[in-house]
Motif scaffolding. Structure first.
Motif, PDB file in Angstrom:
ATOM      1  N   PRO A 111      10.011 -54.424  19.303  1.00  0.00           N
ATOM      2  CA  PRO A 111       9.363 -55.717  19.154  1.00  0.00           C
ATOM      3  C   PRO A 111       8.819 -55.925  17.746  1.00  0.00           C
ATOM      4  O   PRO A 111       8.360 -57.008  17.414  1.00  0.00           O
ATOM      5  CB  PRO A 111       8.232 -55.669  20.176  1.00  0.00           C
ATOM      6  CG  PRO A 111       7.908 -54.242  20.290  1.00  0.00           C
ATOM      7  CD  PRO A 111       9.145 -53.458  19.973  1.00  0.00           C
ATOM      8  N   ASN A 112       8.808 -54.884  16.931  1.00  0.00           N
ATOM      9  CA  ASN A 112       8.273 -55.051  15.577  1.00  0.00           C
ATOM     10  C   ASN A 112       9.085 -54.226  14.594  1.00  0.00           C
ATOM     11  O   ASN A 112       9.881 -53.376  14.981  1.00  0.00           O
ATOM     12  CB  ASN A 112       6.793 -54.651  15.531  1.00  0.00           C
ATOM     13  CG  ASN A 112       6.582 -53.224  15.996  1.00  0.00           C
ATOM     14  OD1 ASN A 112       7.246 -52.330  15.521  1.00  0.00           O
ATOM     15  ND2 ASN A 112       5.690 -53.029  16.949  1.00  0.00           N
ATOM     16  N   LEU A 113       8.855 -54.472  13.312  1.00  0.00           N
ATOM     17  CA  LEU A 113       9.655 -53.815  12.275  1.00  0.00           C
ATOM     18  C   LEU A 113       9.436 -52.316  12.248  1.00  0.00           C
ATOM     19  O   LEU A 113      10.352 -51.550  11.946  1.00  0.00           O
ATOM     20  CB  LEU A 113       9.299 -54.412  10.912  1.00  0.00           C
ATOM     21  CG  LEU A 113      10.090 -55.654  10.509  1.00  0.00           C
ATOM     22  CD1 LEU A 113       9.448 -56.313   9.319  1.00  0.00           C
ATOM     23  CD2 LEU A 113      11.513 -55.258  10.161  1.00  0.00           C
ATOM     24  N   ILE A 114       8.208 -51.883  12.564  1.00  0.00           N
ATOM     25  CA  ILE A 114       7.930 -50.449  12.443  1.00  0.00           C
ATOM     26  C   ILE A 114       8.714 -49.670  13.488  1.00  0.00           C
ATOM     27  O   ILE A 114       9.352 -48.660  13.185  1.00  0.00           O
ATOM     28  CB  ILE A 114       6.420 -50.187  12.607  1.00  0.00           C
ATOM     29  CG1 ILE A 114       5.646 -50.953  11.544  1.00  0.00           C
ATOM     30  CG2 ILE A 114       6.127 -48.719  12.506  1.00  0.00           C
ATOM     31  CD1 ILE A 114       5.905 -50.511  10.152  1.00  0.00           C
ATOM     32  N   LEU A 136       4.431 -66.397   3.507  1.00  0.00           N
ATOM     33  CA  LEU A 136       5.704 -65.733   3.775  1.00  0.00           C
ATOM     34  C   LEU A 136       6.802 -66.304   2.881  1.00  0.00           C
ATOM     35  O   LEU A 136       7.656 -65.566   2.378  1.00  0.00           O
ATOM     36  CB  LEU A 136       6.065 -65.886   5.250  1.00  0.00           C
ATOM     37  CG  LEU A 136       7.222 -65.019   5.740  1.00  0.00           C
ATOM     38  CD1 LEU A 136       6.887 -63.552   5.532  1.00  0.00           C
ATOM     39  CD2 LEU A 136       7.508 -65.279   7.192  1.00  0.00           C
ATOM     40  N   ALA A 137       6.752 -67.611   2.647  1.00  0.00           N
ATOM     41  CA  ALA A 137       7.773 -68.229   1.803  1.00  0.00           C
ATOM     42  C   ALA A 137       7.766 -67.612   0.406  1.00  0.00           C
ATOM     43  O   ALA A 137       8.808 -67.453  -0.217  1.00  0.00           O
ATOM     44  CB  ALA A 137       7.546 -69.738   1.728  1.00  0.00           C
ATOM     45  N   ILE A 146       6.356 -55.318   2.791  1.00  0.00           N
ATOM     46  CA  ILE A 146       6.019 -56.600   2.162  1.00  0.00           C
ATOM     47  C   ILE A 146       5.722 -57.640   3.234  1.00  0.00           C
ATOM     48  O   ILE A 146       4.708 -58.357   3.175  1.00  0.00           O
ATOM     49  CB  ILE A 146       7.178 -57.075   1.256  1.00  0.00           C
ATOM     50  CG1 ILE A 146       7.259 -56.202   0.014  1.00  0.00           C
ATOM     51  CG2 ILE A 146       6.980 -58.523   0.859  1.00  0.00           C
ATOM     52  CD1 ILE A 146       8.395 -56.560  -0.896  1.00  0.00           C
ATOM     53  N   ILE A 147       6.582 -57.697   4.253  1.00  0.00           N
ATOM     54  CA  ILE A 147       6.370 -58.705   5.293  1.00  0.00           C
ATOM     55  C   ILE A 147       5.087 -58.428   6.062  1.00  0.00           C
ATOM     56  O   ILE A 147       4.271 -59.325   6.297  1.00  0.00           O
ATOM     57  CB  ILE A 147       7.588 -58.743   6.240  1.00  0.00           C
ATOM     58  CG1 ILE A 147       8.762 -59.360   5.484  1.00  0.00           C
ATOM     59  CG2 ILE A 147       7.281 -59.563   7.473  1.00  0.00           C
ATOM     60  CD1 ILE A 147      10.031 -59.374   6.254  1.00  0.00           C
ATOM     61  N   GLY A 148       4.889 -57.151   6.431  1.00  0.00           N
ATOM     62  CA  GLY A 148       3.682 -56.812   7.172  1.00  0.00           C
ATOM     63  C   GLY A 148       2.427 -57.117   6.377  1.00  0.00           C
ATOM     64  O   GLY A 148       1.440 -57.644   6.900  1.00  0.00           O
ATOM     65  N   ARG A 149       2.471 -56.814   5.114  1.00  0.00           N
ATOM     66  CA  ARG A 149       1.323 -57.050   4.238  1.00  0.00           C
ATOM     67  C   ARG A 149       1.056 -58.563   4.124  1.00  0.00           C
ATOM     68  O   ARG A 149      -0.081 -59.004   4.088  1.00  0.00           O
ATOM     69  CB  ARG A 149       1.636 -56.429   2.893  1.00  0.00           C
ATOM     70  CG  ARG A 149       1.081 -57.088   1.665  1.00  0.00           C
ATOM     71  CD  ARG A 149      -0.207 -56.416   1.214  1.00  0.00           C
ATOM     72  NE  ARG A 149      -0.825 -57.122   0.112  1.00  0.00           N
ATOM     73  CZ  ARG A 149      -1.512 -58.242   0.255  1.00  0.00           C
ATOM     74  NH1 ARG A 149      -1.622 -58.797   1.429  1.00  0.00           N
ATOM     75  NH2 ARG A 149      -2.078 -58.818  -0.799  1.00  0.00           N
TER      76      ARG A 149
END
Lengths: 691, 101, 190
Positions: A169-172, A246-247, A222-225
């Motif tokens: 469900p998540n990137l990690i 995010l953009a 980067i996305i999570g941050r």
């Protein structure tokens, strides 16, 4: 500068207007099977442990455990797959495992869990279905082989990691599964590690993937941050809402994630590991390096599709050409390879290029549909090749030929797989490839569309060559080939069914009563996704695709259809410039070794040599000259006359003393240790008495 | 408890280790004896620490250092034994007299 | 202090309970005729000395001893025994015939050191028996006052690691390997 900004804005504008998202599918939670879908992620790991503990003592060396786990998953995934046809399912579960804490101003947590939605259900089912078939096949294929329990344990580890990856469900968690499949791939490519080249191939796969993984991990961070959250649903919602933060990082993060996908999905120029990965046993190639693991990159792109669709369109300028190069150039390599598995490996790379070019151009459904169909026919082809190799005991197509008579089932299924791959109507490959061509045309990548059609021609050409060299003509190997046992041919037949009919699920303009179509199945995501289901077949494009394939088959047959022609071709084919280029695989491997590794070493070595030769030697030589001059004076005046006498006397005395004392030198370490102990005691006692 | 009882125990362990070091033929058992000597030393450190009780707990810290270095010693020692065994086909220290006159 | 006073302290009973097996186990380490028994006796001796550490309040060190030694080093030893094909059964030849010089040397060390320590410390009492030293103190000491030796020991371990690998590695020179295999074959034939 102004122009660039204006251009970017136009791109954004067209994306918003022109690409309406799919019709919103009604989402339901999916009931028991969706709520407990996490069990699917765990059963292969349970099998992994059980095989390691008990596999050796079992009748089929643990294969029954691996197959059992996969069969449970197949049943479970089938229920989900069927219920997802009527109502889109979305169910997300996450447990906070660890608190990452404050990271660059964001409170982050590490969650594990699973997500059940159209995309992941499709992947669950593909992994479970192809996995079950390959496991059953492998029981017979690996019979009497070395380390069979370990083989099935590693396969289960792979299946579990792959499900963790697609269910993430998540990137990690995705990265956890991503590294897990990388590990399993390493273990299985190096299954026959006694031969050096096999363990080198495993190492190469691992290292190339690691290079790419750096991109994936940085992109994820980067996305999570930026969002403060790694969950795909949050990312999708933020992307859809044109989240400003995010953009700002979308293009960079998108390209970094794409780098990760390039490694796992073998995109040019990081494709070099996949052909070498064929060193593993054939079932491994079929399951991991054709049907499932290598598509993880495409899956990642699909998961992150809202990001690319809504915020990171500028990344496409890089992604589309890379994927297009992959699909065309790697297909050419399949033309000149003699190893049947490597032909299929290059073909896989080329097909992955098709998927990647589609998803990069914005064709969510087209790419995943091709992933879906490709999984069946490529697994079928690999298992067929394995059946041939099992019978002929060689990978080399020049040792085969004429096997049609000896192995009828393998031959028929292999031809079905080849035709499907070549894109002959109405087999599965035709429909998915046609859809990719359509996407490229619609999104304005016309030149790449023609490249893809040329790729279809080459696909047909090399598959015809493979079929002709393997099954037609006369047999050139040793011994009498025989059809493989039932346990191997049944999976082939079962896989041939979806390889034939899977395309019917997404015929443009057709929605089957009650079950809809593939577009709506995988459109069931937290936000509706994908293009609307096309309303009618683009006959012009379909004709072009089939014509290219037919032309390829005709040319291939005329070139390779007879032994004599093939032989003549072999004798004369080496003249053109292209041939050596292809035989050396575009010199990419050479470039990595000689172009990257050696120059770096060479520069350092040259620099050191210069310092050594010019600077240090000069000092040393100068000093040597001075010392020499001084030495000559001292030698003649002082040394020869006075000192020599004293020296000789001392030397003689020492020599005689040594002659006497050498008998103490027994060479036995314990004598020395004993002397040491006694000496220490004497010293201590001496100190105590005299101090 | 008095500190001497620990010190005597430690020296007993140490001398047993010395005995083993001198008397054992098999290289692995020689290393075992060395471990015994180090155990005696450690008991000494801890015993002194429990009397002195300085604010840094130096005795215990040194014990940790001894343990670490002993682990390194065993690793290297066994590596050497292995190598000798491979080259000379024996693990007995009294058969290794290459350094003899 | 008489022996009666000494033996009436309960902590001394605890001491004896651990010290006597410790000495017996140590005796077995250096006299056993079986290498594996010797190694396992060492496990026992070290466990007993870990018990003594706890008695003296050094709890952290005791657990380090258990983890590092009984957990890891002994395993290493057993590997060493197996790999060098040391005689695993009974073996009369495990010790030299000449034991008396060695026993004498060991005895002289024992008398010297124990006499010296008794002479120096006599009946100094250990006051706060069993009061554990907090691990925090150890941690602060290791990473504060003793950080340099700590780093040095870390480096030593790294060197030992690399050294161990280098020593134990078989060179995969194909020619040598072939020669070795050929030699083994000819050995095996008759």
């Amino acid at each position: 500068m102004v122009n660039v900004v204006a251009l970017a804005q136009t791109v954004l504008a067209t994306a918003e207007e022109g690409e309406a998202v799919a019709e919103a599918v009604e989402l339901v939670s999916g009931g028991f099977f969706a709520q407990w879908a996490g069990i699917m992620l765990l059963t292969p790991f349970a099998a992994f442990i059980a095989i390691i503990l008990f596999g050796k003592r079992m009748k089929y060396k643990g294969a029954e455990l691996a197959i059992g786990a996969m069969a449970i998953n197949l049943g479970w995934a089938s229920v989900l797959f069927v219920s997802n046809m009527t109502n889109g399912i979305f169910h997300e579960v996450g447990f906070v495992v660890a608190d990452i804490g404050q990271f660059m101003g964001r409170e982050l947590v590490f969650e594990l869990g699973f997500v059940v939605d159209g995309l992941s259900i499709m992947m669950y089912w593909v992994v479970a279905f192809v996995g079950t078939m390959v496991f059953i096949y492998a029981v017979s294929y690996m019979q009497g082989d070395v380390r069979v329990p370990w083989f099935f344990a590693s396969l289960s580890l792979f299946a579990g990691s792959m499900l963790v990856l697609v269910g993430a469900p998540n990137l990690i968690q995705l990265i956890v599964g991503w590294e897990g499949v990388g590990l399993a791939s390493y273990l299985l490519i190096g299954h026959y590690w006694e031969q050096k080249e096999n363990s080198s191939a495993a190492m190469k796969a691992f290292l190339v993937n690691k290079v790419a993984d750096v991109g994936l991990i940085i992109g994820a961070v980067i996305i999570g941050r930026t969002l403060g959250d790694f969950r795909f649903s949050s990312i999708a919602k933020a992307a859809l809402a044109q989240d400003e933060a995010l953009a700002g990082v979308a293009v960079a993060a998108g390209l970094l994630l794409f780098l990760g996908a390039m490694g796992k999905s073998a995109q040019f120029p990081l494709h070099v590991w996949l052909p070498d990965a064929m060193a593993g046993p054939t079932p491994v190639s079929a399951l991991m390096h054709a049907a499932t693991m290598v598509t993880a990159g495409i899956y990642l792109m699909g998961r992150m599709f809202p990001l690319y669709q809504n915020l990171a369109q500028d990344a496409r300028a890089w992604m589309v050409p890379i994927a297009a190069i992959t699909l065309f150039a790697m297909g050419l390599l399949a033309l000149v390879t003699d190893d049947i598995k490597k032909v299929l490996a290059y073909s896989t790379v080329s097909q992955l290029g098709y998927m990647m070019v589609a998803i990069a151009a914005g064709g969510y459904t087209a790419a995943l549909f091709h992933l879906f169909t490709h999984a069946f026919f490529k697994a079928l082809l690999f298992l067929g090749a394995g059946s041939v190799i099992h019978s002929v005991d060689s990978n080399n197509m020049s040792d085969m030929g004429g096997l049609r008579k000896y192995m009828p089932t393998t031959y028929r299924t292999f031809v079905i797989g080849s035709l499907s791959l070549a894109g002959i109507i109405p087999l599965a490959g035709f429909w998915s490839k046609d859809e990719i061509l359509g996407v490229l045309g619609e999104e304005g990548y016309t030149s790449f569309m023609w490249l893809a059609i040329a790729g279809a021609f080459i696909t047909a050409l090399y598959m015809t060559r493979a079929v002709a060299l393997t099954f037609h003509g006369t047999y050139k190997g040793e011994g009498v080939p025989h059809e493989s046992p039932r346990l191997m041919t049944i999976p082939l037949v079962v896989l041939a069914v979806p390889a034939t009919i899977a395309g019917l699920f997404n015929i443009p303009g057709v929605s089957w009563g009650g079950i809809g179509n593939f577009t709506s199945w995988i459109g069931a995501r937290v936000v509706p996704m994908g293009d609307p289901h096309a309303s009618e077949i683009n006959w012009g494009l379909a004709t072009a695709g089939v014509a290219a394939a037919a032309l390829g088959i005709a040319l291939g047959w005329s070139l390779f259809g007879r032994d004599a022609r093939t032989q003549k071709l072999r004798d004369t084919f080496e003249i053109p410039v292209l041939y050596p280029l292809l035989r050396r695989k575009y010199y990419i491997d050479d470039f990595y070794m000689r172009g990257l590794v050696n120059p770096i070493k060479g520069t350092i070595a040259k620099g050191i040599e210069f310092v050594n030769g010019s600077v240090i030697d000069g000092i040393v030589n100068g000093m040597a000259f001075l010392v020499g001059a001084f030495g000559r004076v001292v030698y003649q005046g002082f040394d020869q006359r006075g000192i020599d006498l004293a020296i000789n006397a001392t030397a003689g005395g020492t020599s005689r003393l040594g002659e006497a004392l050498r008998f103490l030198q027994t060479g036995k370490v314990q004598h020395y240790a004993g002397a040491f102990v006694v000496g220490a005691v004497v010293l201590v006692v001496g100190f105590v008495i005299f101090a | 408890m008095i500190v001497s009882q620990f010190l005597v125990l430690a020296s007993l362990l140490f001398s047993l280790g010395v005995y083993g070091l001198l008397v054992r033929r098999n290289a692995v058992t020689v290393l075992l004896a060395v471990e015994l000597m180090l155990a005696g030393v450690n008991i000494n450190f801890i015993a002194f620490e429990s009397v002195i009780r300085d604010s840094l707990a130096s005795g215990q810290i040194f014990t940790i250092f001894v343990l670490t270095i002993a682990a390194a010693e065993v690793g290297i020692g066994l590596g050497i034994v292995l190598l000798i065994f491979r080259n000379r086909a024996t693990g007995n220290v009294d058969e290794l007299d290459l350094m003899k006159w | 202090m008489t022996f009666g006073d000494w033996i009436s302290e309960p902590t001394n009973w605890a001491f004896l309970v651990m010290a006597i097996p410790l000495v017996l186990a140590a005796w077995r380490v250096v006299t056993s005729r079986n290498v594996v028994h010797a190694a396992l006796s060492l496990v026992f001796a070290l466990a007993a000395s870990a018990g003594l550490f706890i008695l003296l309040g050094a709890e952290f060190v005791a657990w380090v001893l258990v983890l590092v030694y009984i957990g890891a080093v002994i395993v290493l030893f057993l590997f060493g025994i197996m790999i060098t094909r040391a005689p695993i059964g009974m073996e009369a030849e495990l010790s030299h015939a000449k034991r008396w010089p060695a026993a004498l040397a060991a005895l002289s060390i024992f008398t010297t050191t124990s006499w010296l320590s008794v002479d120096a410390f006599g009946t100094t009492e250990i006051v706060d028996v069993g009061v554990p030293t907090s691990t925090e103190v150890l941690g602060r000491g290791l990473l504060g006052q003793f950080v340099l030796p700590f780093e040095a020991v870390g480096f030593l371990l790294l060197a030992a690691l690399i050294g161990g690998v280098t020593l134990a590695r078989r060179d995969d020179n194909p020619a040598e390997e072939e020669a070795r295999l050929a030699a083994e074959e000819t050995e095996a034939k008759p």
